[in-house]
Each structure stands twice: as C-alpha cells, then as structure tokens.
Design a protein around this motif. Structure first.
Motif, short mmCIF file in Angstrom:
data_model
loop_
_atom_site.label_atom_id
_atom_site.label_comp_id
_atom_site.label_asym_id
_atom_site.label_seq_id
_atom_site.Cartn_x
_atom_site.Cartn_y
_atom_site.Cartn_z
N PHE A 159 38.51 38.22 40.25
CA PHE A 159 37.77 39.46 40.39
C PHE A 159 38.70 40.61 40.77
N TYR A 160 39.77 40.28 41.52
CA TYR A 160 40.79 41.29 41.80
C TYR A 160 41.99 41.01 40.91
N HIS A 161 42.24 41.90 39.96
CA HIS A 161 43.39 41.76 39.06
C HIS A 161 44.56 42.57 39.61
N PRO A 162 45.65 41.93 39.97
CA PRO A 162 46.82 42.68 40.46
C PRO A 162 47.35 43.63 39.38
N GLY A 163 47.88 44.77 39.81
CA GLY A 163 48.47 45.71 38.89
C GLY A 163 49.74 45.17 38.26
N PRO A 164 50.29 45.88 37.26
CA PRO A 164 51.46 45.38 36.51
C PRO A 164 52.66 45.04 37.40
N ASP A 165 52.90 45.82 38.42
CA ASP A 165 54.06 45.58 39.29
C ASP A 165 53.64 45.10 40.67
N GLU A 166 52.44 44.57 40.77
CA GLU A 166 51.89 44.17 42.08
C GLU A 166 52.03 42.66 42.25
N GLY A 167 52.49 42.25 43.40
CA GLY A 167 52.57 40.83 43.71
C GLY A 167 51.28 40.33 44.33
N ALA A 168 51.34 39.10 44.84
CA ALA A 168 50.15 38.49 45.43
C ALA A 168 49.81 39.10 46.79
N TRP A 169 50.82 39.57 47.50
CA TRP A 169 50.59 40.13 48.84
C TRP A 169 50.57 41.66 48.80
N PRO A 170 49.62 42.32 49.49
CA PRO A 170 48.59 41.70 50.33
C PRO A 170 47.23 41.55 49.67
N ASN A 171 47.00 42.32 48.59
CA ASN A 171 45.63 42.46 48.09
C ASN A 171 45.06 41.17 47.50
N LEU A 172 45.86 40.48 46.68
CA LEU A 172 45.34 39.25 46.07
C LEU A 172 45.06 38.19 47.13
N VAL A 173 45.96 38.05 48.09
CA VAL A 173 45.74 37.10 49.18
C VAL A 173 44.50 37.48 49.98
N HIS A 174 44.39 38.77 50.27
CA HIS A 174 43.22 39.28 50.99
C HIS A 174 41.94 38.91 50.24
N TRP A 175 41.96 39.13 48.93
CA TRP A 175 40.77 38.83 48.14
C TRP A 175 40.45 37.34 48.15
N GLU A 176 41.44 36.48 48.00
CA GLU A 176 41.16 35.04 47.95
C GLU A 176 40.58 34.55 49.28
N LEU A 177 41.00 35.14 50.39
CA LEU A 177 40.41 34.78 51.68
C LEU A 177 38.96 35.23 51.76
N LEU A 178 38.67 36.43 51.28
CA LEU A 178 37.29 36.89 51.23
C LEU A 178 36.46 36.00 50.30
N TYR A 179 37.05 35.60 49.20
CA TYR A 179 36.38 34.72 48.23
C TYR A 179 36.00 33.40 48.89
#
Length: 272
Positions: A159-179
């Motif tokens: 549901f959260y797609h990282p941007g082209p130059d974005e890594g997993a931290w912090p937003n993707l990790v944040h999202w997976e914890l919320l998930y």
C-alpha cells in the motif's frame, strides 16, 4: 485428523445447546444485538471515514462545526505535505485500531462485563497447532509467488510504494509495522469479537456469520483474493474456536501480508 475438526465443533455446539436451554436464551439476546450492531457500525466507519475518500467529508464536517483551522490542517497534512501518503495510511490504521479493537474491547469489558481473554486474546496454547500455520503458509507462498507476477498485484501492493530513490527506512518500515497492528485488529474484530461473541447463540455457525462481512471487506481487492478470503475466513474462524485464540490467525495474516509486499517489491526490482 477427523477428530481434529470434530472435537472443537462438538465442544462449541455443546456450549451453544447449554446456552439455548437456559433461561437467558428465552429473553432478547442483548449480546448478539450489540455485537452485530457494533460490527455494522464499525465497518461503516471504516469504509466511509478511514478510506482516502472519507478524509475530505471529515474536513467539511469540521468546517461546519466552526473548526475551519483544524479542517485546513487536516487537508494539508493528508494531501499537501511530502509525507501525505504515509499520513493517509496512518489515518487508516488508526481508525482501524479504533473501530476493530478499542471500541469492541470497551464493549466486552464495560457492557458485557466479560474477560478479553475469552474473546481470543489469551496467550496459552498459542503454538499448540503450529503445524496448521506451517501447512497454510506452504500453500500460500507458491500462490503469492505466482500472483505477484501480475501488474495489478504490483500496483496494489504494498500500500506504501517507496519512491524511485527511497529505501525501506523509515517510511516502508513504518508502514509494515502499522500493517501488522492492523492485522491484529482485523483478527480481533472478526475472529475474536464476532466469532466468540456469537458462538453461544449460533454455535459453530458463528464462523459463517463472520465469514460474510469478512469476504465483503475484500471487495476492493483482486477477485482471486476476495474468493480466497471466503476459505481463509472459515479456516481462521475454525482455528479461533479450536484454540480459543486469535494469535495464530494474526501470525498467518501478517506473514502472508509481508510476503505479498516483499514479492511485489521484488518483482519491481526494489531489492536490487
């Protein structure tokens, strides 16, 4: 193997028959009414408020109440700032926890005057049927691998797609914890509050009562996922009755969700 299915069904049916033969069953069943109304209202709030389409109506309501500044802040936070997508997902997760966990738990404790552990959150015996978890995942992983090849799957997940130059931290990790928290919420709402709240009136059929709204929750997902939710809802409902616990269902749900997100990201070249 037959006894694996027969024993919990016999137990639940015996408990249901004992209740139906009691004086309490001859009066209007307040618990059933409260459980089903809570589920209906919770799903309504989840659909019309938690989803992205519900944010602006909430902002308009705030304006109608004379809270224009708060409405403007909500609009800006959810749509205009760089982290708006994460804020909208956090909004969705927070409302899920409110309607799927906080409200039902308050009802169990304050209205029914019952223990939360009797609604699937007890820790004892969590790993008693671990082989079922392993079997379900052995079936799920190949299906996830095949499904992840489709473009629609990759568009939806994660549901959260990282941007082209974005890594997993912090937003993707944040999202997976919320998930993860959201899946605990779903399991408590459907396999805890709904199944265990209805089992004395409906017996094992409480599983199928629960399965209907659970399937409908997946109507925005791809058709195969919606169809699988019928089987998954019945299976997880049975395991909740068998173990009196939602934790195995939560573990299965989280593992499947993480696997789907990882498979989609892998197909899209996220991991290099």
């Amino acid at each position: 193997m037959i006894e694996f299915f027969r024993e919990p069904l016999r137990r639940v049916e015996a408990e249901s028959r004992a209740f139906l033969a009691s004086d309490s069953a001859r009066r209007p069943d307040r618990k059933v009414i409260v459980v089903l109304l809570t589920v209906a209202l919770g799903l309504t709030v989840q659909h019309f408020v938690a989803m992205e389409e519900g944010i602006e109506p909430v902002a308009e309501l705030l304006r109608d109440l004379g809270l224009a500044e708060l409405a403007d802040d909500l609009h800006e936070t959810m749509w205009l700032v760089p982290a708006a997508k994460m804020h909208r997902l956090t909004w969705w997760s927070a409302i899920s926890l409110l309607v799927y966990v906080a409200v039902p738990m308050l009802i169990v404790r304050l209205v029914f005057r019952e223990r939360l552990r009797d609604y699937g959150v007890k820790m004892g015996g969590v790993f008693a049927d671990f082989w079922v978890y392993a079997l379900m995942m052995a079936v799920a992983w190949p299906a996830i691998y095949l499904a992840s090849a489709s473009s629609r799957f990759q568009t939806i997940y994660p549901f959260y797609h990282p941007g082209p130059d974005e890594g997993a931290w912090p937003n993707l990790v944040h999202w997976e914890l919320l998930y993860t928290l959201q899946f605990f919420a779903v399991e408590f709402f459907f396999r805890g509050f709904l199944v265990h709240g209805l089992k004395y009136r409906f017996g094992a059929y409480a599983i199928f009562v629960m399965m209907v709204p659970y399937c409908m929750l997946h109507f925005t997902k791809p058709l195969p996922e919606a169809l699988v939710s019928i089987i998954g809802g019945v299976a997880l409902g049975f395991m909740s009755l068998r173990t009196r616990s939602i934790w195995m269902g939560t573990a299965i749900h989280v593992t499947v969700a993480w696997s789907m997100d990882a498979a989609s990201l892998w197909r899209q070249g996220f991991f290099g």
